[in-house]
Design a protein around this motif. Structure first.
Motif, PDB file in Angstrom:
ATOM      1  N   TYR A  19       0.813  -1.220   0.000  1.00  0.00           N
ATOM      2  CA  TYR A  19       0.000   0.000   0.000  1.00  0.00           C
ATOM      3  C   TYR A  19       0.846   1.269   0.000  1.00  0.00           C
ATOM      4  O   TYR A  19       0.311   2.370  -0.046  1.00  0.00           O
ATOM      5  CB  TYR A  19      -0.952   0.001   1.201  1.00  0.00           C
ATOM      6  CG  TYR A  19      -2.181  -0.832   0.965  1.00  0.00           C
ATOM      7  CD1 TYR A  19      -3.340  -0.277   0.447  1.00  0.00           C
ATOM      8  CD2 TYR A  19      -2.188  -2.197   1.248  1.00  0.00           C
ATOM      9  CE1 TYR A  19      -4.471  -1.040   0.219  1.00  0.00           C
ATOM     10  CE2 TYR A  19      -3.309  -2.972   1.024  1.00  0.00           C
ATOM     11  CZ  TYR A  19      -4.447  -2.386   0.500  1.00  0.00           C
ATOM     12  OH  TYR A  19      -5.555  -3.156   0.277  1.00  0.00           O
ATOM     13  N   GLY A  20       2.170   1.119   0.094  1.00  0.00           N
ATOM     14  CA  GLY A  20       3.052   2.271   0.052  1.00  0.00           C
ATOM     15  C   GLY A  20       3.095   3.082   1.336  1.00  0.00           C
ATOM     16  O   GLY A  20       3.462   4.257   1.311  1.00  0.00           O
ATOM     17  N   VAL A  21       2.749   2.468   2.460  1.00  0.00           N
ATOM     18  CA  VAL A  21       2.736   3.195   3.734  1.00  0.00           C
ATOM     19  C   VAL A  21       3.767   2.655   4.720  1.00  0.00           C
ATOM     20  O   VAL A  21       3.788   3.067   5.882  1.00  0.00           O
ATOM     21  CB  VAL A  21       1.324   3.198   4.379  1.00  0.00           C
ATOM     22  CG1 VAL A  21       0.324   3.912   3.477  1.00  0.00           C
ATOM     23  CG2 VAL A  21       0.863   1.785   4.700  1.00  0.00           C
ATOM     24  N   ASP A  22       4.620   1.753   4.280  1.00  0.00           N
ATOM     25  CA  ASP A  22       5.596   1.152   5.197  1.00  0.00           C
ATOM     26  C   ASP A  22       6.521   2.198   5.813  1.00  0.00           C
ATOM     27  O   ASP A  22       6.886   2.097   6.978  1.00  0.00           O
ATOM     28  CB  ASP A  22       6.401   0.048   4.513  1.00  0.00           C
ATOM     29  CG  ASP A  22       7.052   0.491   3.222  1.00  0.00           C
ATOM     30  OD1 ASP A  22       6.374   1.139   2.396  1.00  0.00           O
ATOM     31  OD2 ASP A  22       8.237   0.180   3.027  1.00  0.00           O
ATOM     32  N   GLY A  23       6.871   3.223   5.068  1.00  0.00           N
ATOM     33  CA  GLY A  23       7.732   4.278   5.596  1.00  0.00           C
ATOM     34  C   GLY A  23       7.082   5.063   6.721  1.00  0.00           C
ATOM     35  O   GLY A  23       7.770   5.631   7.562  1.00  0.00           O
ATOM     36  N   LEU A  24       5.765   5.095   6.736  1.00  0.00           N
ATOM     37  CA  LEU A  24       5.052   5.797   7.800  1.00  0.00           C
ATOM     38  C   LEU A  24       4.945   4.964   9.065  1.00  0.00           C
ATOM     39  O   LEU A  24       4.747   5.499  10.152  1.00  0.00           O
ATOM     40  CB  LEU A  24       3.636   6.170   7.332  1.00  0.00           C
ATOM     41  CG  LEU A  24       3.538   7.101   6.139  1.00  0.00           C
ATOM     42  CD1 LEU A  24       2.098   7.250   5.691  1.00  0.00           C
ATOM     43  CD2 LEU A  24       4.148   8.446   6.456  1.00  0.00           C
ATOM     44  N   LEU A  25       5.064   3.661   8.933  1.00  0.00           N
ATOM     45  CA  LEU A  25       4.827   2.769  10.060  1.00  0.00           C
ATOM     46  C   LEU A  25       6.082   2.145  10.656  1.00  0.00           C
ATOM     47  O   LEU A  25       6.069   1.716  11.798  1.00  0.00           O
ATOM     48  CB  LEU A  25       3.856   1.655   9.645  1.00  0.00           C
ATOM     49  CG  LEU A  25       2.467   2.129   9.210  1.00  0.00           C
ATOM     50  CD1 LEU A  25       1.644   0.963   8.717  1.00  0.00           C
ATOM     51  CD2 LEU A  25       1.772   2.847  10.342  1.00  0.00           C
ATOM     52  N   GLN A  26       7.136   2.056   9.892  1.00  0.00           N
ATOM     53  CA  GLN A  26       8.368   1.443  10.395  1.00  0.00           C
ATOM     54  C   GLN A  26       9.149   2.436  11.225  1.00  0.00           C
ATOM     55  O   GLN A  26       9.196   3.621  10.901  1.00  0.00           O
ATOM     56  CB  GLN A  26       9.239   0.943   9.239  1.00  0.00           C
ATOM     57  CG  GLN A  26       8.659  -0.251   8.543  1.00  0.00           C
ATOM     58  CD  GLN A  26       9.625  -0.797   7.499  1.00  0.00           C
ATOM     59  OE1 GLN A  26      10.822  -0.665   7.636  1.00  0.00           O
ATOM     60  NE2 GLN A  26       9.080  -1.398   6.473  1.00  0.00           N
ATOM     61  N   PRO A  27       9.786   1.939  12.281  1.00  0.00           N
ATOM     62  CA  PRO A  27      10.650   2.841  13.051  1.00  0.00           C
ATOM     63  C   PRO A  27      11.839   3.254  12.201  1.00  0.00           C
ATOM     64  O   PRO A  27      12.242   2.536  11.287  1.00  0.00           O
ATOM     65  CB  PRO A  27      11.084   1.986  14.241  1.00  0.00           C
ATOM     66  CG  PRO A  27      10.877   0.579  13.813  1.00  0.00           C
ATOM     67  CD  PRO A  27       9.784   0.584  12.776  1.00  0.00           C
ATOM     68  N   PRO A  28      12.399   4.421  12.505  1.00  0.00           N
ATOM     69  CA  PRO A  28      13.580   4.850  11.749  1.00  0.00           C
ATOM     70  C   PRO A  28      14.716   3.837  11.915  1.00  0.00           C
ATOM     71  O   PRO A  28      14.843   3.223  12.971  1.00  0.00           O
ATOM     72  CB  PRO A  28      13.966   6.185  12.376  1.00  0.00           C
ATOM     73  CG  PRO A  28      12.886   6.534  13.336  1.00  0.00           C
ATOM     74  CD  PRO A  28      12.021   5.329  13.533  1.00  0.00           C
ATOM     75  N   ALA A  29      15.494   3.674  10.894  1.00  0.00           N
ATOM     76  CA  ALA A  29      16.626   2.724  10.952  1.00  0.00           C
ATOM     77  C   ALA A  29      17.659   3.225  11.951  1.00  0.00           C
ATOM     78  O   ALA A  29      17.947   4.414  12.019  1.00  0.00           O
ATOM     79  CB  ALA A  29      17.245   2.590   9.569  1.00  0.00           C
ATOM     80  N   ALA A  30      18.191   2.291  12.710  1.00  0.00           N
ATOM     81  CA  ALA A  30      19.236   2.640  13.684  1.00  0.00           C
ATOM     82  C   ALA A  30      20.546   2.896  12.947  1.00  0.00           C
ATOM     83  O   ALA A  30      20.866   2.223  11.984  1.00  0.00           O
ATOM     84  CB  ALA A  30      19.393   1.516  14.698  1.00  0.00           C
ATOM     85  N   HIS A  31      21.294   3.846  13.432  1.00  0.00           N
ATOM     86  CA  HIS A  31      22.587   4.165  12.808  1.00  0.00           C
ATOM     87  C   HIS A  31      23.710   3.740  13.693  1.00  0.00           C
ATOM     88  O   HIS A  31      23.751   3.844  14.819  1.00  0.00           O
ATOM     89  CB  HIS A  31      22.695   5.651  12.522  1.00  0.00           C
ATOM     90  CG  HIS A  31      21.690   6.109  11.519  1.00  0.00           C
ATOM     91  ND1 HIS A  31      21.771   5.808  10.181  1.00  0.00           N
ATOM     92  CD2 HIS A  31      20.562   6.850  11.659  1.00  0.00           C
ATOM     93  CE1 HIS A  31      20.738   6.349   9.548  1.00  0.00           C
ATOM     94  NE2 HIS A  31      19.993   6.984  10.427  1.00  0.00           N
TER      95      HIS A  31
END
Length: 93
Positions: free
Chosen positions: A81-93
């Motif tokens: 649905y193209g909403v994964d970026g809104l739901l996933q936590p930010p990537a750890a650095h």
């Protein structure tokens, strides 16, 4: 922490979102809204609608939304649905 039920389809979505919003309203000012999706087994796109509704409510209240326990199938549906970026936590650095 708000835990999603094991089943979240169109039948349960409205009540689940209302409970999520009610639980968020009880949090101290600025506290993150934590949602645990690990129990979620049976779901449809309504589960994404609940999570996005929770995200909107959290942002409107000025609090971060922290999602945990998102299964691979749920993430796959979010990607579809193209909403994964809104739901996933930010990537750890």
């Amino acid at each position: 922490m708000f835990s999603l039920p094991s089943t979240l389809t169109q039948v349960q979505a409205q009540a689940c979102l209302q409970q999520l919003q009610a639980d968020m309203a009880q949090l101290p000012t600025g506290a993150p809204a934590q949602v645990d999706a690990s129990a979620l087994v049976v779901f449809d796109s309504s589960a994404l609608a609940v999570l996005l509704g929770g995200r909107r409510a959290a942002l409107a209240a000025g609090r971060p939304l922290q999602l945990s326990g998102m299964s691979a199938p749920l993430l796959s549906l979010a990607r579809l649905y193209g909403v994964d970026g809104l739901l996933q936590p930010p990537a750890a650095h």
